[in-house]
Design an enzyme around this catalytic site. Structure first.
Site, PDB file in Angstrom:
ATOM      1  N   HIS A 126       0.857  -1.180   0.000  1.00  0.00           N
ATOM      2  CA  HIS A 126       0.000   0.000   0.000  1.00  0.00           C
ATOM      3  C   HIS A 126       0.895   1.232   0.000  1.00  0.00           C
ATOM      4  CE1 HIS A 126      -2.869   2.937   1.662  1.00  0.00           C
ATOM      5  NE2 HIS A 126      -3.850   2.107   1.354  1.00  0.00           N
ATOM      6  N   ASP A 203       2.887  -4.539   7.930  1.00  0.00           N
ATOM      7  CA  ASP A 203       1.636  -3.790   7.770  1.00  0.00           C
ATOM      8  C   ASP A 203       0.501  -4.799   7.922  1.00  0.00           C
ATOM      9  OD1 ASP A 203      -0.659  -2.545   6.916  1.00  0.00           O
ATOM     10  OD2 ASP A 203       0.171  -1.797   5.031  1.00  0.00           O
ATOM     11  N   GLN A 206      -4.636  -5.388   6.814  1.00  0.00           N
ATOM     12  CA  GLN A 206      -5.521  -6.398   6.247  1.00  0.00           C
ATOM     13  C   GLN A 206      -5.324  -7.766   6.903  1.00  0.00           C
ATOM     14  OE1 GLN A 206      -7.819  -5.568   4.065  1.00  0.00           O
ATOM     15  NE2 GLN A 206      -7.082  -3.510   3.638  1.00  0.00           N
ATOM     16  N   LYS A 229     -10.835  -1.131  10.246  1.00  0.00           N
ATOM     17  CA  LYS A 229     -10.950  -2.360   9.454  1.00  0.00           C
ATOM     18  C   LYS A 229     -11.295  -3.562  10.332  1.00  0.00           C
ATOM     19  CE  LYS A 229      -7.510  -0.659   6.138  1.00  0.00           C
ATOM     20  NZ  LYS A 229      -8.373  -0.298   5.021  1.00  0.00           N
ATOM     21  N   CYS A 368      -4.656   2.439  -3.760  1.00  0.00           N
ATOM     22  CA  CYS A 368      -3.410   2.910  -3.127  1.00  0.00           C
ATOM     23  C   CYS A 368      -2.291   1.891  -3.302  1.00  0.00           C
ATOM     24  CB  CYS A 368      -3.637   3.225  -1.652  1.00  0.00           C
ATOM     25  SG  CYS A 368      -4.719   4.621  -1.356  1.00  0.00           S
TER      26      CYS A 368
END
Length: 410
Positions: A126, A203, A206, A229, A368
């Site tokens: 991202h 990261d 997700q 999220k 993104c």
């Protein structure tokens, strides 16, 4: 995994927004990779805080301030337990994943990186895990190396291993691709980095909503993610950082709360984690984040992941079987519940606009992840992403609507 339909229906009842209509049709919300919806218990926590317990945290001796402080710090303990961090001092609240990565890039970069050092990113990152490192290059002349992907959307680990040298200091990578759905072998990637004396940032924006994450088992140096999220409020993120690294890193911002003593002759800083939490935090939404964790744990990650994979498999099979010429990007085994695709003769934006008119909410564009789009040879995709409250009926409504759109645009 067989999940009773009444279980999912009971979960849906906690999300009033799922009952609304768009253009006269019942909303089918398939944009969960961007932001998941929020259950009543989270919103009720926000209401309760504003109506009964709104006072600034940490610096007040009065009852409301102490209550608000207790609620914020209770959430910190919950997050620590949820990802199995070693201590609450390793849990730093930020405004989101993006700020958490910027914090590490700025502060870690100042403490650990020097001209000529190298870091490794991946082509599927991202922008939030690309641009902060490029900004750092304006201050420190680091080199950024990039791991490519295989045709099915997995990281090429052979190339990854070849990128290390004696100047490699950090690897930063996504746990789960927001475009491809690929679940990267985080533990293996981190172990390879550590074998070469490099640190690793994950990261997890997700990852945490869909997987059980144990930062100690992963042996991650940094792990970052966002509340919004995870069925929680917006504006709250988490930076997990290994304590011995955070202690060596300078503050990211200056102001109230992050200080021990201030004078014009000099300032000393607060202990972890407050050294990185300048100013008034979003203590209301941090308290509500605790309620989102409650929802996830009450529901059970087995139910969440199970329902998502049922929907992923069912929808993918119908798309491939019933829509000629559809291109699906990301076919790695055991991928997350994300389907990025293009219709043969349609622009992604047109597809998304027409689906919206039929009550189907999907995401269109480059998500993104422009370097990934360039690697795929495309400008963007349509992305449908599932959550535990989505149903087979909604998946079928999506496929049927897409078939209609395909006929219109062909």
């Amino acid at each position: 995994m067989n999940i009773p339909q009444d279980t999912i229906l009971r979960i849906r009842e906690k999300f009033p927004i799922l009952d609304r209509e768009v253009y006269g049709r019942r909303l089918v919300y398939l944009d969960n990779a961007a932001t998941s919806q929020t259950p009543r218990q989270v919103v009720e926590t926000v209401d309760n805080m504003y109506y009964h317990t709104k006072a600034n945290v940490h610096r007040g001796v009065h009852t409301l301030s102490q209550e608000a402080t207790d609620m914020q710090e209770h959430t910190r303990r919950r997050v620590k337990e949820y990802i199995n961090a070693r201590s609450i001092e390793e849990i730093v609240f930020t405004r989101g994943t993006t700020e958490a990565i910027n914090l590490v890039a700025s502060s870690y970069g100042q403490a650990f990186l020097h001209d000529g050092d190298e870091i490794i990113l991946t082509v599927m990152e991202h922008h939030a895990d690309i641009v902060p490192w490029q900004l750092l290059q304006n201050r420190v002349k680091i080199k950024i190396n990039v791991v490519p992907i295989t045709p099915d959307g997995q990281l090429d680990l052979d190339v990854y291993r070849s990128l290390f040298n004696n100047r490699t200091r950090l690897v930063a990578f996504t746990h789960v691709s927001n475009v491809l759905g690929t679940v990267n072998p985080a533990k293996e990637i981190i172990a390879i980095a550590h074998d070469h004396g490099a640190h690793a940032l994950v990261d997890g924006a997700q990852g945490v909503p869909h997987l059980k994450v144990d930062v100690q088992d992963l042996d991650a140096d940094f792990y970052v993610f966002s509340s919004h999220k995870m069925y929680g409020p917006t504006g709250v993120g988490v930076l997990y950082g290994r304590r011995e690294l955070l202690e060596k890193m300078p503050p990211y911002q200056g102001g109230g709360e992050m200080i021990s003593h201030v004078s014009f002759e000099g300032t000393t800083f607060a202990e972890l984690p407050f050294k990185f939490e300048a100013g008034t935090p979003d203590f209301v939404d941090i308290a509500a984040f605790n309620s989102a964790i409650d929802f996830i744990e009450e529901t059970g990650m087995d139910i969440i992941a199970g329902q998502e994979h049922i929907l992923l498999d069912h929808t993918t099979r119908r798309l491939v079987d019933e829509i000629p010429g559809i291109r699906i990007f990301g076919t790695a085994p055991d991928k997350s519940a994300v389907i990025s695709f293009l219709l043969e003769n349609a622009h992604h934006y047109d597809t998304g606009m027409l689906l919206d008119k039929l009550g189907i909410a999907v995401r269109t564009g480059h998500h993104c992840a422009q370097p990934l789009m360039t690697a795929l040879g495309i400008e963007g995709t349509v992305r449908a992403s599932f959550a535990v409250y989505n149903t087979i009926e909604e998946a079928d409504a999506f496929v049927d609507a897409l078939k209609r759109v395909n006929q219109i645009l062909s």
